[in-house]
Design a protein around this motif. Structure first.
Motif, PDB file in Angstrom:
ATOM      1  N   UNK A  52       0.833  -1.210   0.000  1.00  0.00           N
ATOM      2  CA  UNK A  52       0.000   0.000   0.000  1.00  0.00           C
ATOM      3  C   UNK A  52       0.863   1.254   0.000  1.00  0.00           C
ATOM      4  N   UNK A  53       1.979   1.207   0.743  1.00  0.00           N
ATOM      5  CA  UNK A  53       2.889   2.350   0.729  1.00  0.00           C
ATOM      6  C   UNK A  53       3.550   2.537  -0.625  1.00  0.00           C
ATOM      7  N   UNK A  63       5.636   6.922 -10.119  1.00  0.00           N
ATOM      8  CA  UNK A  63       7.074   6.983  -9.892  1.00  0.00           C
ATOM      9  C   UNK A  63       7.588   5.575  -9.592  1.00  0.00           C
ATOM     10  N   UNK A  64       8.451   5.064 -10.436  1.00  0.00           N
ATOM     11  CA  UNK A  64       8.981   3.714 -10.239  1.00  0.00           C
ATOM     12  C   UNK A  64      10.041   3.730  -9.144  1.00  0.00           C
ATOM     13  N   UNK A  65       9.862   2.885  -8.130  1.00  0.00           N
ATOM     14  CA  UNK A  65      10.807   2.800  -7.017  1.00  0.00           C
ATOM     15  C   UNK A  65      11.222   1.348  -6.840  1.00  0.00           C
ATOM     16  N   UNK A  66      12.505   1.067  -7.082  1.00  0.00           N
ATOM     17  CA  UNK A  66      13.032  -0.293  -6.925  1.00  0.00           C
ATOM     18  C   UNK A  66      13.861  -0.446  -5.660  1.00  0.00           C
ATOM     19  N   UNK A  67      13.790   0.544  -4.767  1.00  0.00           N
ATOM     20  CA  UNK A  67      14.537   0.463  -3.516  1.00  0.00           C
ATOM     21  C   UNK A  67      13.661   0.696  -2.306  1.00  0.00           C
ATOM     22  N   UNK A  68      12.376   0.377  -2.435  1.00  0.00           N
ATOM     23  CA  UNK A  68      11.408   0.716  -1.400  1.00  0.00           C
ATOM     24  C   UNK A  68      11.701   0.036  -0.071  1.00  0.00           C
ATOM     25  N   UNK A  69      12.276  -1.161  -0.111  1.00  0.00           N
ATOM     26  CA  UNK A  69      12.553  -1.907   1.117  1.00  0.00           C
ATOM     27  C   UNK A  69      13.531  -1.148   2.013  1.00  0.00           C
ATOM     28  N   UNK A 107       7.277   6.792  16.340  1.00  0.00           N
ATOM     29  CA  UNK A 107       7.515   8.186  15.955  1.00  0.00           C
ATOM     30  C   UNK A 107       8.905   8.333  15.333  1.00  0.00           C
ATOM     31  N   UNK A 108       9.900   7.690  15.984  1.00  0.00           N
ATOM     32  CA  UNK A 108      11.262   7.768  15.450  1.00  0.00           C
ATOM     33  C   UNK A 108      11.369   7.182  14.054  1.00  0.00           C
ATOM     34  N   UNK A 109      10.739   6.027  13.843  1.00  0.00           N
ATOM     35  CA  UNK A 109      10.781   5.388  12.524  1.00  0.00           C
ATOM     36  C   UNK A 109      10.041   6.239  11.493  1.00  0.00           C
ATOM     37  N   UNK A 110       8.922   6.819  11.905  1.00  0.00           N
ATOM     38  CA  UNK A 110       8.150   7.679  11.015  1.00  0.00           C
ATOM     39  C   UNK A 110       8.995   8.855  10.531  1.00  0.00           C
ATOM     40  N   UNK A 238       6.259   2.522   5.147  1.00  0.00           N
ATOM     41  CA  UNK A 238       7.220   1.409   5.201  1.00  0.00           C
ATOM     42  C   UNK A 238       8.001   1.425   6.508  1.00  0.00           C
ATOM     43  N   UNK A 239       8.387   2.627   6.991  1.00  0.00           N
ATOM     44  CA  UNK A 239       9.125   2.726   8.251  1.00  0.00           C
ATOM     45  C   UNK A 239       8.317   2.220   9.431  1.00  0.00           C
TER      46      UNK A 239
END
Length: 613
Positions: A52-53, A63-69, A107-110, A238-239
């Motif tokens: 979903x993200x 926008x193509x993103x191949x590094x989302x992980x 919060x930190x990860x966000x 994702x975070x």
């Protein structure tokens, strides 16, 4: 006459699918045969959140993103380092007492994932296609390699163990069912927030950028800002998901986040349906459960790589037989459509404010404007003015520079020299989105609508500047924003009635007749509440009766208080509606005057008919 719109489904009908899915999700641990499958369901929820993200970037914004992980890694290591490395190893806290640290980790990860999204997004704003794919892939690999090599912080290839499980006070939530429900709560919050953002100016801006970035900018959307916002929102999801994953697994290392995962999550978006709301949910659920079932197959046990191969094969076949994915239901980009009522017929659209400038005063002054492309001079030295309360026609043979001039006036192209002043402000150095905000709107030589949006959604994009707000406010669906949206829809109904296309309001732009497409494009431009409307050959392709009706509409626009600059090859239309005409030839003004004066001008006759005429 007030006619209640019948296009919107009743609220209960719209909520039926989410309600059924929510009920199934709640009952799933009681239905599945054993803890193993409950753990599979929890993992499926993790991938639903990730897909979903990523769908915000790939499906909505294009926008193509191949590094989302990479953002997933940032979230997982944030909570692992904070809890284990800092509070347990360094400060000596008992892991069983650190349940209160979980919100801090979120919060930190966000924040950190959002910052990582900015770091990745900013330099890629101008990149497209292969370049964008390479940059995002490289970013993902950089983050993964840092997690391997920064041994003192991340534990290197060994990873970090002893991450506390989910807990509330002294109650530890360690069973598979408890983990499942905690992660389910996260996914529900994410999906509800996403539904609010998608059906808001932010979601419409993302989709508009995906469909036609130039037109989106001409509607006042700051495209670079919204692409960066898409990166931040996707990265933040994702975070947060990484935090839940780390506490659910209680252990992470670089092997938990492989290069292959980037392609798997992207495949899940495509499999379910990129750009749809439920597509990532369906794609992730089907694949994770299929993967778990296939694990028991002899061929997969002997060749584990076949699992991913099966996914690749399924995606390829699906793209051939069903390019849109399993879920084909289009997004709803507004939640207030049922409140639209048919307005009384009127001579001017609602929303226009009285103009303090007196009739006949110059509103647009073009002073020695030129534009060159390399060694080609498209505009030499063009000077003219548009006066308050008039329709100014621009005419000239093919290649005279008319469309280039319109691009310069609207900010699509910067002039090489000269100045453009609109209502006392210089606009020649502004981008097209800022020119739109100043009060200059335009249409295009070839109809350029947002084809996958409905007519009403197209017009709401035109109202974008008046509906902007904070993403959290749209996610929470605050009453103020709902009321603003309802007012904009009422105004859109007025504009559609004025333009003669009210009955088309619920249809997708791609399903309209050519005449209706032209009128909707003009109506969308009017939704920006322009003071000056630039029309680029609006009658091209129309028959005689449609052209006459268009002439009446253009005159009505002028009479309603919006000045018009009209480019048109239909001389009868141009001469009949224009108060004055400026004639271009080879990028220079060769004549200016009333239609009668221009008809008799020798320079105009020579430009159109040749020197022997």
């Amino acid at each position: 006459m007030i006619v209640k719109s019948s296009w919107a489904l009743p609220r209960l009908t719209r909520l039926a699918i989410p309600a059924v899915l929510a009920l199934v999700a709640v009952l799933l641990p009681f239905i599945l045969p054993g803890d193993r499958w409950v753990r599979v369901a929890a993992l499926a929820l993790i991938y639903i959140a990730l897909a979903s993200g990523l769908n915000i970037l790939v499906g909505l914004t294009g926008l193509l993103d191949l590094g989302f992980i990479a953002f997933f890694i940032v979230g997982a290591y944030t909570t692992a380092i904070l809890t284990v490395q800092l509070f347990v190893n360094q400060l000596g806290f008992d892991p069983d007492t650190l349940w209160w640290l979980f919100p801090v980790s979120l919060v930190g990860a966000l924040v950190l994932a959002g910052i990582a999204g900015c770091i990745l997004g900013y330099p890629t704003l101008r990149a497209r296609g292969d370049y964008l794919a390479i940059m995002t892939l490289a970013f993902g690999e950089i983050v993964r390699l840092v997690s391997i090599n920064w041994i003192g912080l991340t534990g290197g290839s060994v990873g970090i163990r002893g991450i506390p499980p989910f807990a509330i006070g002294d109650l530890e939530l360690t069973s598979p069912s408890a983990n499942y429900y905690v992660v389910l709560a996260m996914v529900v919050v994410i999906l509800v927030a996403l539904a609010g953002v998608v059906a808001s100016p932010v979601g419409r801006a993302w989709v508009a950028i995906r469909e036609d970035e130039l037109v989106a900018s001409s509607m006042g959307i700051r495209t670079r800002r919204y692409k960066l916002l898409a990166y931040v929102c996707g990265a933040s999801i994702a975070g947060v998901t990484g935090v839940f994953f780390a506490h659910m697994q209680q252990f992470i290392n670089p092997d938990s986040f492989t290069l292959e995962d980037n392609f798997i999550v992207l495949s899940l978006v495509i499999l379910g349906g990129a750009g749809t709301f439920w597509g990532p949910v369906v794609g992730a659920t089907l694949w994770i459960f299929f993967q778990a079932i296939a694990r028991d197959w002899t061929i997969v046990q002997e060749h584990p790589e076949f699992r991913t191969g099966f996914l690749a094969l399924i995606v390829v076949v699906l793209m051939i037989v069903r390019p849109g994915g399993i879920v084909s239901r289009k997004l709803k980009l507004t939640r207030s459509g049922g409140d639209v009522e048919r307005p009384e017929p009127r001579t001017a659209p609602a929303g226009l404010e009285p103009d303090p400038i007196e009739a006949g005063a110059p509103v647009l002054v073009v002073d020695t404007v030129g534009r060159t492309f390399g060694g080609l001079t498209a505009l030499g030295s063009v000077s003219f003015e548009v006066r308050r309360g008039e329709i100014l026609g621009l005419m000239g043979p093919n290649g005279a520079g008319k469309s280039t001039l319109l691009n310069v006036l609207s900010g699509v192209t910067k002039p090489s020299r000269g100045s453009i002043t609109f209502r006392g402000d210089r606009i020649d150095g502004l981008d097209s989105d800022r020119v739109s905000v100043k009060g200059v709107a335009r249409t295009f030589q070839t109809v350029r609508l947002f084809w996958q949006m409905t007519v009403l959604e197209n017009l709401l994009v035109g109202a974008h500047e008046r509906l902007r707000g904070w993403v959290p406010a749209f996610a929470l669906r605050l009453p103020r924003h709902r009321h603003d949206e309802a007012r904009a829809l009422t105004e859109a109904g007025s504009v559609l009635e004025f333009a003669g296309v009210w009955d088309e309001r619920t249809r997708r732009a791609s399903a309209l007749s050519y005449d209706s497409q032209r009128r909707v494009e003009i109506a969308r431009a009017l939704m920006t509440r322009p003071k000056l409307l630039l029309l680029d050959e609006p009658a091209a392709g129309m028959n005689e009766s449609e052209t006459k009706a268009l002439a009446s509409l253009i005159t009505a626009i002028r009479d309603s208080g919006t000045d018009v600059v009209l480019i048109e090859h239909d001389m009868d239309l141009l001469m009949s509606v224009s108060d004055r005409i400026v004639v271009l030839d080879h990028g220079e003004v060769i004549a200016t005057g009333t239609p009668d004066e221009v008809r008799r001008n020798p320079a105009v006759l020579e430009a159109y008919l040749g020197s022997d005429a």
